[in-house]
Design an enzyme around this catalytic site. Structure first.
Site: not given
Length: 743
Positions: A33-34, A217-218, A248, A622
């Site tokens: 994503k980043t 973002d997010e 998330q 994670r």
DNA sequence: TGGGAGTGCTTTTTT
DNA sequence: AGCACTCCCA
């Protein structure tokens, strides 16, 4: 093609090179994503579609903003520091500094962090003689922030009964106090800049025309006000590019609204919805487990992660008798991992709530395993640092009563509660700051208060010094240094004060404005003011021992965005994870009655459980190579031993992915018999042993299902046991009546 | 003014 | 159990 676009998979490439239209990117965990976000910006700029000032990119954390900046710097031959990349709060601060007059703020307005805000509210209640039992400062802050996040000023808040009206009045009074003192809290940064743009058409036009591409973002973590802020900024035809993952979303409890994703799609008629589902982080079994868990959530936008990596190792599950045993098992397992070549820093120990870290730390400490716990007090939140900052704030702005009250008598200089009360009364009567009121309460020479006023004058005279020297000077002259030198355990605090001087030095080196003879320059005001804003907005991630090879201990919440080769999720017990408060919420007592009843309640329960499940999803995803899940039959919590059932989330992991390290527990029950040491004599009876049951035992009840015996009393025909049936609750049952079977 | 005793709370948390 | 906070006394 540009090398920029090399190594992107098809959906990533599609997202990066979308035409300038609104887009929603559903980016699963570990799906790059980043990378998509930063490459998109780099691609837009390098192809000349937008110039750097035309880009606005928003994140939630400073860490994410920095990450984005450094990645961009590596991709583009330009100075990225001038670009508007930052957190919502950081960018709002920037906007308000640049237009402080239009925003109705003093040039050197200060920012209150949550602790400052609470202190400020507390002071307000005191000055208004309001009972803080009836209006707890904590809750009042929460209320005020919630209103601001809805975009509501006090005048717009509806209130029906006296209590609610009073609360709104206090909100209004708090606002007036902040305005008089020239301070803004976190929510105010957002709301104030939103209102600034909304009301000031030329300004709004200016920014709307300037920003051609707004990237978020997010996005699933945005609250209502943040979404409105984005809509406003993108309202001039900018392309809004939102990246997020509804699975998330774990911050609904503090106002985040996943609904923004669906709203965005609808309101902006988003044509470009792209799913990033290929995961580059975890092995197949881990992803399959995550997918299987999250599939139990009914309301999702829908997404299924997959990987080209092999299925990898099975998920290991361990059942222990107690929290202590669980911790000791983890120690052994970590040692084995180390023997296999894993470094400690690549191993994470995750838990639902901070209280669980104690047992883990205890075992790790005894075993001599280095570890690091995340989520404690951060640098700028330490008392000694906040004291020094308060003096600095008084240099920037003497009207800042929060800062004034914090240090007026620290180090102690004989200004007691009595004289402070007088001072507050005088200030209130005159409508002035505490500082300004000193002259009114006989603050002539000689009194302690006059001495403090003198100190402030002297400190302000030093304002022209370069920032690090100023900080040093303040620590000295305020008496802070002497105070901690005299304190037995003061060395660490002295070290932190020295560290504050260092922080000031590196801040000036990195972001300082050219500053001749103390003149205020640049859009941030001067170095002092921008350093203070920096201290409030970035509480200071850096902690001692950052680079050491240590095990990583943290809550699942703080693990979001991170990844590790090996992950342990401990304390997987119903009541803990999912947390009991999330599943059966205890209402605060001030909600309207209709919200507490029937369907609302079960709806809230579903919502709560779904968020807990997303939390579990975050935890599982994670892990790169190996994932351990563990739970304990008994756990010490709040000074009491609790008997919990295994978490339902454990059952949601498909059997074929699992390797049980202990005998497999039945659905919702325990497999491993309780340890023999667990013979506890019930307090009020000789024993219940004659009944054939013991505390901690898993039993089956025809109506309530599986449960664990957590207490017993009486004996013989009168024997009664207390059983925790998980979902069905905790019940006292008479053994002569209830049909209990050993399970 | 400062320390010691008593009291109450306890999910998650960035900015 | 542990921690933060308040209150009261020397």
């Amino acid at each position: 093609m540009t090398p920029l676009l090399d190594h992107l998979n098809a959906p990533q490439l599609a997202a990066v090179t979308l035409p300038p239209a609104h887009a929603l990117i559903l980016a699963g965990a570990g799906s790059g994503k980043t990378r998509v976000l930063t490459t998109r910006i780099a691609w837009l700029i390098s192809t000349g579609q937008v110039s750097p000032p035309g880009v606005l990119a928003v994140t939630f954390t400073n860490k994410a903003a920095k990450e984005m900046q450094s990645r961009l710097a590596a991709m583009l031959p330009i100075n990225v520091r001038g670009m508007w990349i930052g957190t919502f709060h950081g960018l709002c601060n920037r906007l308000l500094r640049a237009h402080y007059r239009d925003a109705g703020l003093p040039q050197l307005f200060q920012i209150l962090d949550s602790a400052d805000q609470q202190a400020s509210v507390k002071r307000l209640l005191k000055s208004l003689n309001v009972d803080d039992e009836k209006f707890p400062p904590r809750e009042l802050c929460h209320f005020i922030n919630a209103q601001k996040e809805q975009g509501l000023r006090a005048a717009a808040v509806e209130a029906w009964d006296d209590w609610a009206k009073k609360r709104v009045a206090l909100y209004e009074a708090y606002e007036a106090q902040c305005q008089r003192e020239g301070v803004v809290d976190f929510a105010e940064l957002l709301l104030r800049s939103y209102e600034l743009l909304e009301r000031n058409e030329p300004l709004r036009r200016h920014y709307q025309e300037r920003f051609r591409h707004v990237l978020v973002d997010e996005f699933q973590d945005t609250n209502k006000l943040q979404y409105r802020w984005l809509k406003l900024l993108a309202g001039g035809g900018a392309a809004l590019f939102c990246v997020g993952d509804d699975d998330q979303s774990i911050y609904a409890f503090r106002g985040a609204d996943v609904g923004n994703m669906a709203d965005f799609e609808r309101e902006f008629k988003v044509q470009n919805l792209i799913r990033l589902e290929q995961n580059y982080r975890s092995h197949g079994n881990i992803l399959d487990a995550a997918n299987a868990i999250i599939k139990n959530n009914p309301s999702r936008l829908g997404k299924n992660l997959w990987t080209e990596a092999g299925s990898g190792e099975p998920i290991r599950i361990y059942e222990s008798y107690s929290d202590g045993d669980e911790a000791r098992w983890i120690v052994e397992e970590v040692r084995a991992l180390q023997r296999d070549g894993h470094t400690r820093a690549e191993i994470a120990l995750l838990y639902r709530s901070n209280a669980q870290s104690r047992a883990l730390e205890h075992a790790l400490f005894n075993a001599g395993l280095p570890y690091r716990v995340y989520g404690g007090l951060r640098f700028f939140e330490r008392a000694e640092v906040k004291h020094a900052l308060a003096y600095l704030r008084l240099i920037a702005n003497t009207e800042d009563d929060t800062a004034f009250a914090r240090v007026v008598n620290f180090p102690a200089r004989g200004i007691g509660a009595r004289s402070l009360e007088n001072l507050q009364d005088a200030a209130k009567a005159a409508g002035s700051s505490l500082h300004a009121a000193i002259s009114q309460v006989g603050g002539k020479g000689g009194t302690s208060l006059a001495g403090f006023a003198q100190l402030i004058v002297k400190l302000r005279e030093a304002a022209h010094l370069p920032l690090p020297e100023l900080v040093d000077h303040v620590i000295e002259l305020s008496g802070l240094r002497a105070h901690y030198q005299n304190e037995k355990e003061g060395q660490e605090r002295l070290d932190n004060l020295d560290e504050l001087i260092n922080a000031a030095a590196s801040f000036v080196a990195e972001e300082g404005t050219p500053n001749q003879d103390g003149e205020i320059t640049g859009e941030f005001g001067n170095d002092l003011s921008s350093f203070l804003a920096h201290a409030s907005l970035e509480a200071g991630e850096h902690q001692a021992g950052e680079g050491d090879d240590a095990l990583q201990l943290m809550t699942v919440h703080s693990a979001k965005g991170l990844e590790f080769n090996v992950v342990f999720i401990s304390g997987l017990e119903d009541g803990l994870f999912p947390h009991e408060n999330a599943v059966s919420p205890r209402f605060g007592g001030h909600l309207p009655a209709q919200q507490v009843g029937g369907s609302q309640n079960s709806m809230n329960e579903d919502k709560g459980l779904e968020e807990e499940r997303r939390l579990m999803y975050v935890a599982v995803t994670r892990a790169r190579q190996r994932l351990y899940l563990s739970f304990a039959q008994t756990r010490m919590l709040h000074g009491q031993t609790r008997y919990n059932l295994p978490s339902r989330f454990v059952d949601e992991v498909p059997e074929e992915l699992v390797k049980w390290l202990t005998p497999r527990a039945g659905k919702g029950g325990f497999a491993v018999p309780s340890a023999p040491t667990f013979q506890r004599t019930p307090r009020r009876s000789e024993s219940s042993s004659g009944s054939g049951f013991r505390i901690g035992q898993t039993v089956m009840h025809a109506k309530f299902g599986l449960g664990v015996i957590i207490n017993a009393e009486g004996g013989g025909s009168d024997a009664r046991v207390q059983v925790n049936f998980g979902n069905a609750g905790i019940k006292w049952l008479a053994l002569s009546v209830a049909k209990l079977e050993a399970a």
